[in-house]
Design an enzyme around this catalytic site. Sequence first.
Site, PDB file in Angstrom:
ATOM      1  N   ASN A   1       0.768  -1.150   0.026  1.00 23.23           N
ATOM      2  CA  ASN A   1      -0.107  -0.032  -0.029  1.00 23.23           C
ATOM      3  C   ASN A   1       0.927   1.299  -0.090  1.00 23.23           C
ATOM      4  OD1 ASN A   1      -1.437   2.377   0.897  1.00 23.23           O
ATOM      5  ND2 ASN A   1      -2.982   0.984   1.650  1.00 23.23           N
TER       6      ASN A   1
ATOM      7  N   ASP B   1      -0.124   4.550  -0.360  1.00 30.07           N
ATOM      8  CA  ASP B   1      -0.780   5.945   0.393  1.00 30.07           C
ATOM      9  C   ASP B   1       0.153   6.606   0.899  1.00 30.07           C
ATOM     10  OD1 ASP B   1      -3.267   4.714  -0.595  1.00 30.07           O
ATOM     11  OD2 ASP B   1      -3.758   3.981   1.252  1.00 30.07           O
ATOM     12  N   HIS B   2       1.064   6.004   1.897  1.00 31.71           N
ATOM     13  CA  HIS B   2       2.037   7.254   2.633  1.00 31.71           C
ATOM     14  C   HIS B   2       3.120   7.713   1.590  1.00 31.71           C
ATOM     15  CE1 HIS B   2      -1.142   6.914   5.428  1.00 31.71           C
ATOM     16  NE2 HIS B   2      -1.085   5.819   5.512  1.00 31.71           N
TER      17      HIS B   2
ATOM     18  N   ARG C   1       4.336  18.604   0.748  1.00 28.29           N
ATOM     19  CA  ARG C   1       4.917  19.853  -0.103  1.00 28.29           C
ATOM     20  C   ARG C   1       4.117  20.238  -1.311  1.00 28.29           C
ATOM     21  NH1 ARG C   1      10.071  21.405   2.572  1.00 28.29           N
ATOM     22  NH2 ARG C   1       9.297  21.084   4.541  1.00 28.29           N
TER      23      ARG C   1
ATOM     24  N   HIS D   1      -5.494   3.871  -1.671  1.00 30.54           N
ATOM     25  CA  HIS D   1      -6.867   4.063  -1.184  1.00 30.54           C
ATOM     26  C   HIS D   1      -7.366   5.487  -1.824  1.00 30.54           C
ATOM     27  CE1 HIS D   1      -9.785   4.623   2.670  1.00 30.54           C
ATOM     28  NE2 HIS D   1     -10.299   4.970   1.461  1.00 30.54           N
TER      29      HIS D   1
ATOM     30  N   ARG E   1      -9.272   8.635  -1.226  1.00 30.84           N
ATOM     31  CA  ARG E   1     -10.185   8.885  -0.238  1.00 30.84           C
ATOM     32  C   ARG E   1     -10.956  10.028  -0.583  1.00 30.84           C
ATOM     33  NH1 ARG E   1      -8.844   6.770   5.339  1.00 30.84           N
ATOM     34  NH2 ARG E   1     -10.535   7.961   5.936  1.00 30.84           N
TER      35      ARG E   1
ATOM     36  N   ARG F   1      -6.348  12.700   0.389  1.00 33.75           N
ATOM     37  CA  ARG F   1      -5.222  13.076   1.215  1.00 33.75           C
ATOM     38  C   ARG F   1      -4.166  12.126   0.955  1.00 33.75           C
ATOM     39  NH1 ARG F   1      -7.256  10.005   6.942  1.00 33.75           N
ATOM     40  NH2 ARG F   1      -9.019  11.255   6.533  1.00 33.75           N
TER      41      ARG F   1
ATOM     42  N   GLU G   1      -8.511   0.914  -3.284  1.00 31.63           N
ATOM     43  CA  GLU G   1      -9.453   0.973  -1.901  1.00 31.63           C
ATOM     44  C   GLU G   1     -10.393   2.092  -2.186  1.00 31.63           C
ATOM     45  OE1 GLU G   1      -7.406   1.024   1.715  1.00 31.63           O
ATOM     46  OE2 GLU G   1      -6.369  -1.127   1.090  1.00 31.63           O
TER      47      GLU G   1
ATOM     48  N   THR H   1      -7.095   6.609   9.942  1.00 38.32           N
ATOM     49  CA  THR H   1      -7.204   5.442   9.036  1.00 38.32           C
ATOM     50  C   THR H   1      -8.217   4.816   9.195  1.00 38.32           C
ATOM     51  OG1 THR H   1      -5.765   3.486   8.359  1.00 38.32           O
ATOM     52  CG2 THR H   1      -5.863   4.221  10.909  1.00 38.32           C
ATOM     53  N   THR H   2      -8.449   3.854   8.217  1.00 35.91           N
ATOM     54  CA  THR H   2      -9.689   3.096   8.229  1.00 35.91           C
ATOM     55  C   THR H   2      -9.813   2.327   9.569  1.00 35.91           C
ATOM     56  OG1 THR H   2      -9.164   2.487   6.100  1.00 35.91           O
ATOM     57  CG2 THR H   2     -11.128   1.246   6.842  1.00 35.91           C
TER      58      THR H   2
ATOM     59  N   GLU I   1     -11.225  -9.069   2.601  1.00 37.15           N
ATOM     60  CA  GLU I   1     -10.027  -9.003   3.550  1.00 37.15           C
ATOM     61  C   GLU I   1     -10.381  -8.572   4.637  1.00 37.15           C
ATOM     62  OE1 GLU I   1      -7.385  -5.874   1.659  1.00 37.15           O
ATOM     63  OE2 GLU I   1      -6.597  -5.282   3.569  1.00 37.15           O
TER      64      GLU I   1
ATOM     65  N   HIS J   1      -4.021  -4.556   7.663  1.00 33.99           N
ATOM     66  CA  HIS J   1      -3.954  -3.327   8.373  1.00 33.99           C
ATOM     67  C   HIS J   1      -3.387  -3.591   9.852  1.00 33.99           C
ATOM     68  CE1 HIS J   1      -5.604   0.420  10.153  1.00 33.99           C
ATOM     69  NE2 HIS J   1      -6.164   0.786   8.727  1.00 33.99           N
ATOM     70  N   GLY J   2      -2.387  -2.507  10.022  1.00 29.40           N
ATOM     71  CA  GLY J   2      -1.331  -2.497  11.005  1.00 29.40           C
ATOM     72  C   GLY J   2      -0.349  -3.497  11.306  1.00 29.40           C
TER      73      GLY J   2
ATOM     74  N   GLY K   1       0.985  -1.338   4.294  1.00 30.64           N
ATOM     75  CA  GLY K   1       1.386  -0.088   3.920  1.00 30.64           C
ATOM     76  C   GLY K   1       2.254   0.750   4.978  1.00 30.64           C
TER      77      GLY K   1
HETATM   78  N1  PXP Z   1      -5.806  -2.979   3.963  1.00 28.17           N
HETATM   79  C1  PXP Z   1      -6.929  -2.114   3.821  1.00 28.17           C
HETATM   80  C2  PXP Z   1      -8.394  -2.219   3.513  1.00 28.17           C
HETATM   81  C3  PXP Z   1      -6.766  -0.698   4.498  1.00 28.17           C
HETATM   82  O1  PXP Z   1      -7.564   0.309   4.335  1.00 28.17           O
HETATM   83  C4  PXP Z   1      -5.287  -0.335   4.835  1.00 28.17           C
HETATM   84  C5  PXP Z   1      -4.995   0.989   5.221  1.00 28.17           C
HETATM   85  O2  PXP Z   1      -5.213   1.717   4.075  1.00 28.17           O
HETATM   86  C6  PXP Z   1      -4.487  -1.516   4.827  1.00 28.17           C
HETATM   87  C7  PXP Z   1      -4.871  -2.586   4.269  1.00 28.17           C
HETATM   88  C8  PXP Z   1      -3.237  -1.234   5.056  1.00 28.17           C
HETATM   89  O3  PXP Z   1      -2.930  -0.845   6.465  1.00 28.17           O
HETATM   90  P1  PXP Z   1      -1.580  -0.341   6.866  1.00 28.17           P
HETATM   91  O4  PXP Z   1      -1.332   1.241   6.209  1.00 28.17           O
HETATM   92  O5  PXP Z   1      -1.827  -0.164   8.350  1.00 28.17           O
HETATM   93  O6  PXP Z   1      -0.489  -1.486   6.813  1.00 28.17           O
END
Ligand code: PXP
Length: 245
Positions: A12, A14-15, A23, A48, A50, A54, A75, A105-106, A156, A195-196, A217
């Site tokens: 993932n 996203d970050h 910036r 994702h 959003r 963001r 996502e 976060t979700t 998931e 997640h996490g 991610g």
């Molecule tokens: N799966 C889903 C559905 C998520 O929404 C996220 C966070 O965007 C992740 C996995 C990844 O989570 P993390 O960034 O905590 O690894």
Amino acid sequence: MRENHPIRLGVNIDHVATIRNARGGMHPDLIKAALLAAEAGADGITAHLREDRRHIRDNDILQLMKESKLPLNLEMAATKEMLAIALKTKPNAVCIVPEKRQEVTTEGGLNVLSNKKLLQNYARQLKDAGIRVSLFIDPMKEQIEAAREVGADIVELHTGKYCEEVNIAQAKELKKIHDAAIYATSLGLECHAGHGLTFDTVSSIAHIPEIVELNIGHFLVGEAVFMGLADAIRKMKKLMQAARA
Ligand code: PXP
């Protein structure tokens, strides 16, 4: 004995986009991150989109699909706006997640049970366009059954609670995830989790043979600060494969 499927890593990114957006420029480049992830052993890219944009933005989607050879798991919340974007861009898969504007976060899984009609209609349109449909849910029997009823291809399982707990409470969460994975697979659903997850928490989840994909991610992008993104992905994939072997 159950068959041991190989396990895939969806990275993932996203970050990477969150840092880029801080910036307002193009650094760090999302495409470069996706290409690096592929080189380091990622099997897919997850992002994702959003409502507040963001992290990734609309034009990142097509660019990612054009430049990266990895399948894109997009996502999104089950809104009209997102459905139109998915139908236009046609990612490999859409993972429907709950979304609250103010959340960091979700938080928690999707309540499929209470939104069956809406999700059934949503999933049908995505599937008709050739997009695989995944639902991000808590590891609960009734949510899994509802996911199958609405026609999802994949569930998931939310690993956030498992990652936050320790000792006996963590073992309980792990068992819930394991039982849910067995149940989902028995109903013909493909089972993913995420997640996490971190280097410390990934192995027990990857050890569950029914789970065929993990989406990770925040930890990977955070760890990239210390060891580089490619090495962080390589280490994560190695831990996953070792847990599976
Ligand atoms: N799966 C889903 C559905 C998520 O929404 C996220 C966070 O965007 C992740 C996995 C990844 O989570 P993390 O960034 O905590 O690894």
